[in-house]
Write an enzyme that holds these catalytic residues in place. Structure first.
Site, PDB file in Angstrom:
ATOM      1  CE  LYS A   1      -3.934   2.024   2.539  1.00 11.71           C
ATOM      2  NZ  LYS A   1      -4.847   1.864   3.691  1.00 11.71           N
TER       3      LYS A   1
ATOM      4  CB  SER B   1      -8.071   3.822   2.850  1.00 13.37           C
ATOM      5  OG  SER B   1      -7.231   3.201   3.821  1.00 13.37           O
TER       6      SER B   1
ATOM      7  CB  SER C   1      -8.503   0.960   5.774  1.00  7.20           C
ATOM      8  OG  SER C   1      -9.206   2.168   5.881  1.00  7.20           O
TER       9      SER C   1
END
Length: 485
Positions: free
Chosen positions: A79, A154, A178
């Site tokens: 990420k 997210s 997330s």
């Protein structure tokens, strides 16, 4: 059949038997990205040159030495809020558009020690603020199951890349759901570890008391492998817990006889969709057939979790994001005549709307006239929410419920109303406020879109969470389904 349909243990055996090379795995990843990522939009940056060179080096080490890392040769996506030396880290924000870190996050160092191969950086909501990956400054990631729907957020890029077969595993971060929410939306396995289990050093902070890095994978077994590799105390992170890391793989026995499951009535109440409820009840029947028992319980302060979370996380964000000022690193506005204007213009132009909304909310909650009424009160409610979990865990081994109230929603459906977007995290947020571990595993479909089962455990008891998740996974076929792209 893709190579990535095999588990880590199988891939490692194939490598050592000379059935495949590590270079083949890396090739498979980049070929798949070239084939489908123009549709899925999961990756922001690729590290192809370094990845191919490292794969070649590891291929030579198959016979060259007897000891190999836990993730030897396994391709992984990271990420884009986890810093990577020599590979841009943007947090999907314009303000960090050209930020090239000079060090690796601790989890990246641990991946390197385990000899995993980093394929590239994955899209996300800007500074991890969002539930759909629509808040990225660069692109909106699509759900591989239906390209008109969101992948969640997210960590939407992390979940979508695994679901699409671009990488077999990825790292995400979870502040209010997330990892688990996008895992649910994309039909993969995502774990938020206990707060402190995994070092946050090198994770760009959103809300420091809530953020936690965790793995996203196709199977529970692979998830346990990844957590094994990245867990443990870190002198660079004062919030990492100095506790022993158990052998998570030893928990995957398939035996859950006598295990006691709590099902909060609040998690199956108003606002939770019919399909989500039905999939959880069907999952509970599977767990019963495996020898577990379940009872309905109450987590009475859950109804305050959403408001508590957005006050606390936004307050922490307003402090954490104060460092992005256009002076030390990142974007700097050209439209300023003095220092104060430089701060204003840089932050106005560099941050997206959702980030600015949360900074303003946090600044308001921390202001002198409102601190007691908002921030301080939210901290007290957080303590009550944590106490609810502790009370339930005195009698039960795990808590089970849906990960999300509904399957993935359409792109653009909730962007005009922040409150409906925020409500999507209502079942995942309490886990972060309490600091306990939680996993999402695939448990069914609604209108062709995946649904997730959330299994929550006691502090530092990821082993039991994995045991239940693995037993359920092995008794069902939900995790075997793959999207067609």
């Amino acid at each position: 059949m893709s190579l990535f349909d095999h588990k880590i243990t199988e891939l490692k055996q194939m490598i050592h038997k000379k059935e495949i090379k590590i270079s083949d795995l890396v090739d498979e990843s980049y070929k798949r990205i070239a084939s489908v990522d123009d549709k899925v939009q999961a990756f922001l940056q690729l590290d192809e040159e370094r990845a191919r060179a490292y794969a070649k080096e590891l291929d030579e080490a198959v016979d060259g030495r007897s000891e190999h890392g836990l993730l030897f040769g396994m391709p992984i996506g990271v990420k884009d809020n986890i810093v990577t030396k020599g590979l841009r880290t943007t947090c999907s924000s314009k303000i960090l558009e050209n930020f090239d870190p000079i060090y690796d996050a601790t989890v990246v160092e641990r991946l390197q020690a385990a000899e995993a191969v980093t394929i590239g950086k994955l899209n996300m909501d800007e500074f991890a603020m969002g539930s759909s990956t629509e808040n990225s400054a660069y692109k909106a990631t699509k759900n591989p199951w239906n390209l008109d729907t969101v992948p969640g957020g997210s960590s939407g890029g992390s979940a979508a890349a695994v679901a699409a077969g671009e990488v077999p595993f990825s790292l995400g971060s979870d502040t209010g759901g997330s990892i688990r929410q996008p895992a649910s939306f994309c039909g993969v396995v995502g774990l938020k570890p206990t707060y402190g289990r995994v070092s946050r050093y090198g994770l760009v902070a959103f809300a420091s008391s809530l953020d936690q890095i965790g793995p996203i994978t196709r199977t529970v077994e692979d998830n346990a492998f990844l957590l094994q590799a990245i867990s443990g105390p870190d002198k660079m992170d004062s919030t990492s817990a100095n506790v022993e890391v158990p052998d998570f793989l030893s928990s995957l026995t398939g035996d859950i006889k006598g295990l006691k499951i709590a099902v909060p009535k609040e998690y199956l109440g108003e606002g939770v969709g019919k399909e989500a409820k039905e999939s959880v009840l069907a999952a509970l029947k599977v767990l019963e057939d495996l020898g577990a028992t379940w009872e309905e319980v109450s987590l009475p302060h859950s109804k305050y979790a959403l408001a508590t979370y957005y006050l606390l996380s936004s307050s922490e964000a307003s402090a954490n994001l104060a460092r992005f000022d256009g002076i030390r690193y990142g974007y700097r506005s050209d439209n300023a005549d003095n220092l104060i204007d430089l701060y204003k213009q840089t932050r106005s132009e560099g941050f997206g709307n959702e980030v600015k909304r949360r900074i303003m909310l946090g600044t308001f909650a921390l202001s002198s006239g409102y601190y007691d009424a908002y921030y301080k009160k939210a901290q007290k409610v957080r303590t009550l929410i944590k106490k609810d979990f502790e009370d339930v865990f005195e009698k039960y081994d795990v808590i089970v419920g849906p990960t999300t109230p509904t399957p993935a929603f359409k792109i653009g459906e909730k962007t005009s109303d922040p409150l409906t977007m925020y409500a999507n995290d209502i079942l995942t947020i309490p886990v972060n406020l309490a600091g306990v571990p939680g996993i999402s595993v695939p448990c069914g479909f609604a209108d062709g879109l995946p649904l997730g089962l959330q299994i929550i455990g006691k502090h530092f008891d990821e082993g039991t969470v994995y045991r239940v998740a693995h037993a359920f996974e092995q008794a069902t076929d939900h995790h075997k389904a793959k999207p067609e792209l």
